[in-house]
Every structure is written in C-alpha cells, then in structure tokens.
Scaffold this motif. Structure first.
Motif, mmCIF file in Angstrom:
data_model
loop_
_atom_site.group_PDB
_atom_site.id
_atom_site.type_symbol
_atom_site.label_atom_id
_atom_site.label_comp_id
_atom_site.label_asym_id
_atom_site.label_seq_id
_atom_site.Cartn_x
_atom_site.Cartn_y
_atom_site.Cartn_z
ATOM 1 N N GLN A 202 0.887 -4.465 4.781
ATOM 2 C CA GLN A 202 0.692 -4.071 6.168
ATOM 3 C C GLN A 202 1.926 -4.446 6.987
ATOM 4 O OE1 GLN A 202 -3.276 -5.409 7.587
ATOM 5 N NE2 GLN A 202 -3.574 -6.075 5.471
ATOM 6 N N SER B 39 -5.958 -0.095 6.689
ATOM 7 C CA SER B 39 -6.648 -1.336 7.032
ATOM 8 C C SER B 39 -7.324 -1.243 8.396
ATOM 9 C CB SER B 39 -5.675 -2.510 7.005
ATOM 10 O OG SER B 39 -4.617 -2.301 7.900
ATOM 11 N N ARG C 275 -0.726 1.377 4.542
ATOM 12 C CA ARG C 275 -1.759 0.348 4.636
ATOM 13 C C ARG C 275 -2.056 -0.011 6.095
ATOM 14 N NH1 ARG C 275 -3.342 -3.705 1.015
ATOM 15 N NH2 ARG C 275 -2.526 -2.359 -0.625
ATOM 16 N N GLY D 266 -8.285 -11.494 2.755
ATOM 17 C CA GLY D 266 -8.563 -10.154 2.268
ATOM 18 C C GLY D 266 -9.789 -9.513 2.895
ATOM 19 N N PRO D 267 -10.111 -8.281 2.484
ATOM 20 C CA PRO D 267 -11.188 -7.494 3.094
ATOM 21 C C PRO D 267 -12.551 -8.178 3.108
ATOM 22 C CG PRO D 267 -9.837 -6.122 1.673
ATOM 23 C CD PRO D 267 -9.387 -7.527 1.446
ATOM 24 N N THR E 212 1.195 -7.917 -1.805
ATOM 25 C CA THR E 212 -0.110 -8.533 -1.577
ATOM 26 C C THR E 212 -0.832 -7.798 -0.444
ATOM 27 O OG1 THR E 212 0.744 -10.114 0.055
ATOM 28 C CG2 THR E 212 0.820 -10.765 -2.277
ATOM 29 N N TRP E 213 -2.066 -8.225 -0.172
ATOM 30 C CA TRP E 213 -2.864 -7.639 0.906
ATOM 31 C C TRP E 213 -2.108 -7.663 2.226
ATOM 32 C CZ3 TRP E 213 -6.779 -5.318 3.426
ATOM 33 C CH2 TRP E 213 -7.232 -5.825 4.632
#
Length: 308
Positions: free
Chosen positions: A191, A290, A286, A237-238, A186-187
């Motif tokens: 990370q 990110s 990521r 998320g973003p 996942t998002w």
C-alpha cells in the motif's frame, strides 16, 4: 559531467531539492534560491512544483545525479502531490516548510547550511526519530525556506525550548524504514505510505475517541497517539482490521436499525466514503483494493451491500 558551480556542494539525500537549491544559492549568490535558479535559466515556480525538466537541468548545472535529486522532489500536480511514484494529498505531504526539528538544525551549523528534511514534509509525523522529540510547527500553509520558518517561530533557540521529548511509536519506525528501503511485498508494503498512515489514524481516532470525534479538535500529539493505536492493529493485516471494525460497531452508540455506516463508524467511514477519493489510486493497486475492502466490510456490517 562538467560542474558549473565551484566549489561543489554535495546533495544530502535527506533534504528536499528546494532546500539544496537554497543552500547553494546562499553560498554562491548570497541570496535565496530564486537568484541561483534564474542564473541557471530556470523558472522558480516550476522548480518549486518539481517539474522533471527543471530538476534535470538544475542537476546538470550543479554536477549532481538527476535521479538523486528527483528522489528528493515532491511533484505538485493540480489536485495532489507525487513523491517517489506515490500519490499524496496536499495535507499529507508538501515540500513547503510546515514543521522542523531545531535539534537537527543545530547540528547543521549556521543558517546558510540548514537543511529542510524530507521527513518533515509528512504532515501526520510530527516527530523527529533521531532526537525523539516533537517537531516545531510553523503554520498550516508553510513557507518556502527553512530560514523563514525558523524566523516565524522566534528563532532556533526558542524553537528548541518548545520541542518536547516523546516516545517513538511503531508507526514512526515503519514509516522511516519505508522511506529508506524498498518495499518487500508485505501487507503494508503493498500500500502507499499515505494509505497506511491515514487508515491507521482514522481507525485509531474512532477507537480512542468515539464515532463523534472531530480531527480538528485533537492536538498533533493526540492525532499521533491515535495513529499509533490504529497502526498496531492495521499492521497485523485484514483479520485484525476486521476485528477492530467489529469492536467499533459493538461499541457504537447508534444502535438503531436505521443507523447508517456513518453513524456507526464516524470519521473512519467519512474518510473512506468521501475524502480518500480525492487521491487517485495511483500505481499501487493495493491502495484501492484495501480501501474498498474496508468499505465493503463496513457495508456488510450494516447490511448495506446494496449501497456498495
């Protein structure tokens, strides 16, 4: 595998490898971990730093799986620490005892059986999920053993009296699940743990306290509350992060044309632009993507693409 020490005391996956060595040494030698490590032909300083060879040798000597002990090891490098393949700052994660839960220690039994939990090594999580209470802070530098840490606070009973009941936030639940399960793609799972916690904390600090806030002025619980605020946005998320950054920009007091991103975004930009660069991206691409994405959005918001 032949066991060198008897009786065999199993390793608790929830504790640090240094904590395990201390428990074994108190049982077999009646002395701190250094005595047992020396008997095993190991250098205490290298063991404390999490050198792979030392951990493997120790595992063979005590009859434990080296992979299990390495999973409980914080590896100290020259500029940062590494835990389970992820990079962490010294402040973000350290094997020295900087905080503890007195309720957990009570359940462990006598001091010789106390365990220093891996969960207590994360500086931005001052909460025990099991007991929904605050961890007792020792000092910024920390100490080598949980027994010494408790002594510094005046004893376990006194420490228990200073522990407060708190609500468990979404970021604490996510962090706990991340420690105990494999990332699912996942998002957030793409990370590093510190990237998620740091980004959430700095986003939340600016949203709750404004651009001029100084983290050192906030208490541990205030920082935890800011982390929760930021995490509830960051986990979406973003697009949600972009909306949060837009909200910060609109509320910024520095509205002059010449105002730069530091004035607009405060400690959030300071962290991204300078302090987050102390840790290399590591194995998680990521992590870098990110952070760069947030920086790019901030620069675009201020028309600073030339700087980017």
């Amino acid at each position: 595998m032949v066991k060198m020490l008897t009786p065999h005391v199993p390793y608790d996956p929830a504790e640090t490898v240094q904590s395990y060595a201390t428990r074994l040494s108190l049982l077999h030698t009646g002395q701190p971990a250094g005595r047992l490590l020396a008997d095993c032909g190991l250098k205490p300083s290298r063991f404390a730093a999490g050198h792979t060879e030392e951990i493997a040798t120790f595992a063979a000597a005590v009859g434990e799986d080296p992979k299990a002990l390495l999973a409980g090891t914080v590896r100290a490098l020259s500029r940062h620490n590494v835990f389970r393949g992820e990079d962490f700052s010294r402040a973000g994660l350290a094997s020295r005892v900087r905080q503890f839960c007195p309720h957990c220690l009570q359940e462990d039994g006598p001091p010789a059986e106390w365990r220093h939990r891996l969960a207590w090594c994360f500086g931005s999580i001052p909460i025990c999920l099991k007991h929904t209470s605050t961890l007792v802070e020792v000092s910024h530098e920390g100490t080598e053993s949980i027994q010494d840490a408790v002594d510094q606070t005046g004893g376990r009973e006194l420490a228990e009296m200073s522990s407060l009941t708190v609500n468990i936030g979404r970021h604490v639940a996510w962090w706990h699940n991340r420690l105990n399960s494999a990332p699912s793609g996942t998002w957030l799972d793409g990370q590093s743990i510190e990237q998620v916690l740091n980004a959430s904390e700095h986003l939340g600090m600016v949203l709750e306290h404004g651009q001029d806030i100084r983290p050192g002025k906030l208490t541990r619980l205030e920082l935890s509350a800011a982390l929760e605020t930021g995490f509830r946005i960051y986990e979406q998320g973003p697009d949600a992060v972009k909306a949060g950054l837009d909200d910060i920009r609109k509320k910024a007091l520095a509205t002059a044309v010449q105002a730069g991103p530091l004035a607009m975004y405060g400690v959030l930009y300071d962290w991204i632009d300078r302090r987050s660069q102390l840790i290399a991206p590591g194995r998680s691409a990521r992590f870098f993507v990110s952070t760069s994405w947030i920086t790019m959005h901030i620069c675009r918001a201020k028309g600073c693409l030339a700087r980017w």
